[in-house]
Design an enzyme around this catalytic site. Structure first.
Site, PDB file in Angstrom:
ATOM      1  N   HIS A  28       0.843  -1.200   0.000  1.00 15.27           N
ATOM      2  CA  HIS A  28       0.000   0.000   0.000  1.00 15.27           C
ATOM      3  C   HIS A  28       0.883   1.257   0.000  1.00 15.27           C
ATOM      4  O   HIS A  28       0.598   2.223  -0.709  1.00 15.27           O
ATOM      5  CB  HIS A  28      -0.894   0.044   1.258  1.00 15.27           C
ATOM      6  CG  HIS A  28      -1.928  -1.040   1.328  1.00 15.27           C
ATOM      7  ND1 HIS A  28      -2.010  -1.912   2.378  1.00 15.27           N
ATOM      8  CD2 HIS A  28      -2.945  -1.377   0.488  1.00 15.27           C
ATOM      9  CE1 HIS A  28      -3.032  -2.740   2.190  1.00 15.27           C
ATOM     10  NE2 HIS A  28      -3.608  -2.445   1.044  1.00 15.27           N
ATOM     11  N   LYS A  52     -17.018  -7.662   6.488  1.00 16.23           N
ATOM     12  CA  LYS A  52     -15.755  -8.311   6.826  1.00 16.23           C
ATOM     13  C   LYS A  52     -15.527  -8.275   8.334  1.00 16.23           C
ATOM     14  O   LYS A  52     -15.967  -7.366   9.017  1.00 16.23           O
ATOM     15  CB  LYS A  52     -14.604  -7.580   6.135  1.00 16.23           C
ATOM     16  CG  LYS A  52     -14.456  -7.938   4.683  1.00 16.23           C
ATOM     17  CD  LYS A  52     -13.151  -7.357   4.144  1.00 16.23           C
ATOM     18  CE  LYS A  52     -13.007  -7.591   2.670  1.00 16.23           C
ATOM     19  NZ  LYS A  52     -11.802  -6.961   2.124  1.00 16.23           N
ATOM     20  N   ARG A 101      -1.879  -5.787  -8.308  1.00 14.41           N
ATOM     21  CA  ARG A 101      -0.723  -6.633  -8.015  1.00 14.41           C
ATOM     22  C   ARG A 101      -0.486  -7.662  -9.102  1.00 14.41           C
ATOM     23  O   ARG A 101       0.624  -7.962  -9.469  1.00 14.41           O
ATOM     24  CB  ARG A 101      -0.946  -7.392  -6.703  1.00 14.41           C
ATOM     25  CG  ARG A 101      -0.701  -6.565  -5.505  1.00 14.41           C
ATOM     26  CD  ARG A 101      -1.305  -7.203  -4.297  1.00 14.41           C
ATOM     27  NE  ARG A 101      -2.748  -7.161  -4.364  1.00 14.41           N
ATOM     28  CZ  ARG A 101      -3.545  -7.420  -3.344  1.00 14.41           C
ATOM     29  NH1 ARG A 101      -3.025  -7.772  -2.200  1.00 14.41           N
ATOM     30  NH2 ARG A 101      -4.849  -7.336  -3.470  1.00 14.41           N
ATOM     31  N   SER A 139      -2.591  -7.917   2.953  1.00 14.74           N
ATOM     32  CA  SER A 139      -2.836  -7.785   4.397  1.00 14.74           C
ATOM     33  C   SER A 139      -3.122  -9.156   5.000  1.00 14.74           C
ATOM     34  O   SER A 139      -2.650  -9.484   6.091  1.00 14.74           O
ATOM     35  CB  SER A 139      -4.020  -6.855   4.644  1.00 14.74           C
ATOM     36  OG  SER A 139      -3.786  -5.588   4.079  1.00 14.74           O
TER      37      SER A 139
HETATM   38  P1  ADP Z   1      -9.731  -3.945  -0.525  1.00 15.52           P
HETATM   39  O1  ADP Z   1     -10.519  -4.720   0.474  1.00 15.52           O
HETATM   40  O2  ADP Z   1     -10.397  -2.729  -1.054  1.00 15.52           O
HETATM   41  O3  ADP Z   1      -9.095  -4.776  -1.632  1.00 15.52           O
HETATM   42  P2  ADP Z   1      -7.077  -3.703   0.486  1.00 15.52           P
HETATM   43  O4  ADP Z   1      -6.570  -2.996   1.690  1.00 15.52           O
HETATM   44  O5  ADP Z   1      -6.838  -5.166   0.409  1.00 15.52           O
HETATM   45  O6  ADP Z   1      -8.585  -3.342   0.357  1.00 15.52           O
HETATM   46  O7  ADP Z   1      -6.460  -3.026  -0.811  1.00 15.52           O
HETATM   47  C1  ADP Z   1      -6.629  -1.659  -1.087  1.00 15.52           C
HETATM   48  C2  ADP Z   1      -5.987  -1.377  -2.430  1.00 15.52           C
HETATM   49  O8  ADP Z   1      -4.596  -1.613  -2.320  1.00 15.52           O
HETATM   50  C3  ADP Z   1      -6.475  -2.277  -3.554  1.00 15.52           C
HETATM   51  O9  ADP Z   1      -6.480  -1.528  -4.743  1.00 15.52           O
HETATM   52  C4  ADP Z   1      -5.429  -3.349  -3.638  1.00 15.52           C
HETATM   53  O10 ADP Z   1      -5.318  -3.884  -4.946  1.00 15.52           O
HETATM   54  C5  ADP Z   1      -4.189  -2.531  -3.295  1.00 15.52           C
HETATM   55  N1  ADP Z   1      -3.130  -3.357  -2.741  1.00 15.52           N
HETATM   56  C6  ADP Z   1      -3.186  -4.202  -1.696  1.00 15.52           C
HETATM   57  N2  ADP Z   1      -1.993  -4.792  -1.490  1.00 15.52           N
HETATM   58  C7  ADP Z   1      -1.162  -4.309  -2.447  1.00 15.52           C
HETATM   59  C8  ADP Z   1       0.189  -4.546  -2.808  1.00 15.52           C
HETATM   60  N3  ADP Z   1       0.957  -5.414  -2.170  1.00 15.52           N
HETATM   61  N4  ADP Z   1       0.703  -3.857  -3.842  1.00 15.52           N
HETATM   62  C9  ADP Z   1      -0.071  -2.986  -4.516  1.00 15.52           C
HETATM   63  N5  ADP Z   1      -1.352  -2.731  -4.264  1.00 15.52           N
HETATM   64  C10 ADP Z   1      -1.895  -3.375  -3.234  1.00 15.52           C
END
Ligand code: ADP
Length: 183
Positions: A28, A52, A101, A139
């Protein structure tokens, strides 16, 4: 671009990076840094998702992200519920930033982006790719690895590692911890 539409100066553009951030990872952070290299201001918006079951509640997640960006005035941290496009419009953001990703992210992100465009065509979704080294970080995986005693210090900011340790009641694994082998 449709005729009559003025190009926005990206330096003056406010973008929003929505997500669960349970917890925020270096993947992130990588996307936030890339977004700041293009847009003037970025709001990291934590989704209040009733479906969730999060490890960290919304207040904890917001507090963690605020700590990470306490010296970055261009980043605002907030929470939101309801339609993302309505929230974006309410805070004056014209761009939604999402991270991509892998191909596996693509389908669902593509659907969401098109739905958001249908709901509000004034707001554009921009996808950014993280450094390859973060392309496998999520995460969910970070929580699993930490819970099982693995080291996550290269994958999350220090504050997250501290909070994970408090939450699970387990110590932080140091970089020099020996790998135990049987025999
Ligand atoms: P959501 O539940 O909306 O997917 P996340 O916190 O998992 O929430 O992800 C928020 C955003 O960050 C999404 O666009 C996701 O693709 C991106 N994201 C999560 N992990 C990574 C990573 N390792 N690299 C790049 N983008 C990421």
């Amino acid at each position: 671009m449709r005729p009559g539409r003025q190009p926005a100066s990206s330096a003056r553009t406010c973008a929003v990076f929505p997500g669960s951030f349970d917890p925020i990872t270096n993947g992130h952070l990588d996307i936030v840094a890339r977004a700041l290299s293009v847009f003037g201001r970025l709001t990291v918006a934590v989704l209040v998702n009733v479906e969730k079951l999060p490890l960290f509640d919304v207040e904890e997640r917001v507090a963690i992200i605020r700590e990470v960006y306490r010296d970055e005035p261009r980043v605002t941290v907030d929470r939101f519920s309801g339609l993302l496009v309505d929230y974006a419009e309410a805070i004056g953001a014209s761009v939604i930033v999402r991270g991509l990703r892998a191909i596996s992210d693509f389908e669902v992100e593509f659907q969401m982006a098109l739905m958001n465009r249908r709901l509000n065509p004034r707001i554009e979704t921009v996808f950014m790719m993280p450094a390859e080294s973060y392309s496998y970080v999520s995460s969910r995986l970070v929580k699993e690895v930490f819970q099982l005693g693995g080291r996550v210090s290269d994958l999350v900011p220090a504050v997250v590692e501290r909070r994970l340790s408090e939450k699970y009641g387990t110590p932080i694994k140091s970089a020099r911890s020996p790998v135990r082998r049987k025999g």
